[in-house]
Design a protein around this motif. Structure first.
Motif, PDB file in Angstrom:
ATOM      1  N   THR A 197       4.682  23.155 -14.382  1.00 55.60           N
ATOM      2  CA  THR A 197       3.371  22.519 -14.403  1.00 55.60           C
ATOM      3  C   THR A 197       2.666  22.765 -13.072  1.00 55.60           C
ATOM      4  O   THR A 197       3.317  22.956 -12.042  1.00 55.60           O
ATOM      5  N   ASN A 199      -0.162  21.068 -10.476  1.00 50.41           N
ATOM      6  CA  ASN A 199      -0.634  19.704 -10.254  1.00 50.41           C
ATOM      7  C   ASN A 199      -1.446  19.565  -8.977  1.00 50.41           C
ATOM      8  O   ASN A 199      -1.115  20.187  -7.957  1.00 50.41           O
ATOM      9  N   GLU A 200      -2.456  18.707  -9.041  1.00 52.31           N
ATOM     10  CA  GLU A 200      -3.123  18.262  -7.821  1.00 52.31           C
ATOM     11  C   GLU A 200      -2.337  17.060  -7.328  1.00 52.31           C
ATOM     12  O   GLU A 200      -1.917  16.226  -8.144  1.00 52.31           O
ATOM     13  N   LEU A 231      -2.167  23.924  -5.393  1.00 49.65           N
ATOM     14  CA  LEU A 231      -1.573  23.252  -6.552  1.00 49.65           C
ATOM     15  C   LEU A 231      -0.062  23.162  -6.370  1.00 49.65           C
ATOM     16  O   LEU A 231       0.583  24.130  -5.929  1.00 49.65           O
ATOM     17  N   ARG A 265      -3.190  14.689 -10.762  1.00 44.49           N
ATOM     18  CA  ARG A 265      -3.625  15.234 -12.055  1.00 44.49           C
ATOM     19  C   ARG A 265      -2.852  16.510 -12.352  1.00 44.49           C
ATOM     20  O   ARG A 265      -2.725  17.374 -11.470  1.00 44.49           O
ATOM     21  N   GLN A 266      -2.347  16.621 -13.562  1.00 47.21           N
ATOM     22  CA  GLN A 266      -1.715  17.884 -13.976  1.00 47.21           C
ATOM     23  C   GLN A 266      -2.806  18.780 -14.545  1.00 47.21           C
ATOM     24  O   GLN A 266      -3.548  18.359 -15.431  1.00 47.21           O
ATOM     25  N   THR A 267      -2.908  20.007 -14.018  1.00 49.22           N
ATOM     26  CA  THR A 267      -3.994  20.880 -14.488  1.00 49.22           C
ATOM     27  C   THR A 267      -3.529  21.876 -15.551  1.00 49.22           C
ATOM     28  O   THR A 267      -4.330  22.399 -16.301  1.00 49.22           O
ATOM     29  N   LYS A 268      -2.217  22.143 -15.589  1.00 44.30           N
ATOM     30  CA  LYS A 268      -1.743  23.155 -16.548  1.00 44.30           C
ATOM     31  C   LYS A 268      -0.238  23.027 -16.726  1.00 44.30           C
ATOM     32  O   LYS A 268       0.458  22.600 -15.811  1.00 44.30           O
ATOM     33  N   GLU A 269       0.241  23.377 -17.916  1.00 43.15           N
ATOM     34  CA  GLU A 269       1.694  23.513 -18.098  1.00 43.15           C
ATOM     35  C   GLU A 269       1.965  24.759 -18.923  1.00 43.15           C
ATOM     36  O   GLU A 269       1.121  25.190 -19.709  1.00 43.15           O
TER      37      GLU A 269
END
Ligand SMILES: Cc1cc2nc3c(=O)[nH]c(=O)nc-3n(C[C@H](O)[C@H](O)[C@H](O)COP(=O)(O)OP(=O)(O)OC[C@H]3O[C@@H](n4cnc5c(N)ncnc54)[C@H](O)[C@@H]3O)c2cc1C
Length: 364
Positions: A197, A199-200, A231, A265-269
């Motif tokens: 993942t 993440n910020e 990230l 905040r998770q921006t992508k996985e």
């Protein structure tokens, strides 16, 4: 008639195509994705990879391929007893789409014909050449004296070549993203699934290092942390997909407790696959006029370091082909010989990590 069709524009394919083209061979590099294509990766170029880029491509990795922090200063391993090992080494932090896009551009500048959005569906060896079915905007059949298959981990083409594609009724998907579907994931199929993942947030670790955690309670192989363009990237790898979320959650809790991880905040996985390397580091060099290079051949180092092995094996395959162009058997033998040192290096690396942790104990 091409001298060689190279399948897959990753580090292995681009290196092979560039080397052959600059020696005057007629080469087609076919890539199924539109370039620059995405590849799930930590994007750490170890010193060996940086040196190979200079040797094979004649220049250093351009700044446009890097992300921040640009420098990678090494790896920090935590073994299964929680003991830390720090390996300091100069390295680079890249985005794979930009890095591989640059490698493909270099292959093209050397004279290779590069076609993206073109999938190699099947290879059939004929008398003195190979027929390759390609699907792009149109379906075409091209012929080449040799094929260098550098298609990366999933190996649909390789399984077709070996006649091992199972019937659709027996297939089960284990990993899917924009580019990748893997089927029939039995233990024998030899895949590790990775989940990471972006993440910020904040953490108390130095972003210049790649951190690998080998404790068996955190993953079935390894868990990792690194930073790309601010990230926080956190990942785990497993043999059994069904337990991936459990391991990932446990790893996040561990990082919160040990390193004050805070995720805003998770921006992508993303999920991906890696070959499951077995003791002895078996490699498939090829069959007839078809050579395998990079991950699909089995070239991969621990912690998923495969860029250097991809470039080196692609280069060795191209050199072997140049040396013995008229004799496929000698080509395969020369390729095997040229990669002996790389295989020995891989075996040493796997044994080292195998000695550190139960998750890798089969390699020790
Ligand atoms: C989560 C993760 C993190 C990693 N981190 C690192 C790292 O930090 N450093 C490192 O060195 N390595 C890392 N690796 C490993 C590294 O990404 C691979 O070992 C490396 O990309 C292998 O190179 P390759 O050229 O063999 O294959 P790939 O880079 O996978 O390239 C294969 C190409 O072939 C194309 N293709 C596939 N099938 C076809 C077809 N039929 N027709 C046409 N094209 C096709 C694919 O689209 C792809 O572009 C990581 C891997 C994972 C999964």
């Amino acid at each position: 008639m091409y001298d060689a069709i190279v399948v897959g524009a990753g580090p292995a394919g681009c290196t092979a195509a560039k080397m052959l083209a600059e020696k005057g061979r007629k080469v087609l590099l076919a890539e199924k994705c539109k370039m620059p294509r995405y590849k799930s990766c930590s994007g750490v170029l170890i010193k060996k990879s940086m040196d190979l880029v200079k040797t094979y491509f004649g220049e250093a990795v351009p700044a446009s391929a890097t992300c921040t922090p640009t420098q990678n200063r090494g790896m920090v391993f935590t073994d299964d007893k929680g003991k830390e090992y720090r390996f300091e080494q100069e390295g680079l932090n890249v985005w794979r789409s930009h890095f591989d896009g640059w490698l493909a551009k270099k292959a093209k500048e050397s004279g290779a014909e590069v076609k993206d959005g073109v999938t190699a569906l099947a290879c059939t060896e004929k008398d003195g050449f190979v027929e390759v079915s390609l699907r792009g905007e149109d379906s075409v059949t091209e012929c080449a004296k040799y094929v260098i298959d550098c298609e990366g981990v999933v190996g649909t083409l390789k399984r077709q070549i070996f006649g091992q594609i199972p019937p659709a009724s027996k297939r089960r998907m284990i990993a899917r993203d924009a580019n990748q579907i893997a089927e029939n994931p039995t233990e024998e199929s030899g895949y590790i699934t990775t989940f990471q993942t972006f993440n910020e947030g904040s953490i108390d670790l130095d972003p210049h290092y790649f951190y690998a955690y080998l404790q068996p309670e955190l993953s079935q192989y390894d868990a990792w942390f690194n930073v790309k363009d601010d990230l926080l990237v956190l990942g785990v790898s497993v043999k059994d997909m069904d337990v991936i979320t459990n391991y990932y959650n446990r790893f996040i809790d561990y990082m919160k407790e040990k390193h004050h991880l805070h995720i805003d905040r998770q921006t992508k996985e993303e999920k991906w696959l890696m070959p499951h390397i077995r003791p002895g580091c078996h490699v498939d060099h090829g069959v007839g006029r078809i050579l395998f290079a990079g991950e699909i051949a089995g070239f991969l180092n621990p912690m998923g370091e495969g860029i250097s092995a991809g470039m080196e094996s692609g280069y060795c395959a191209a050199c072997a082909l140049m040396e013995h162009f008229d004799d496929p058997e000698s080509v395969r033998e020369a390729y095997r010989k040229r990669t002996e040192e790389l295989q020995a290096y891989m075996t040493r690396q796997w044994s080292l990590v195998g000695g550190m942790a139960d998750t890798f104990s089969e390699m020790a």
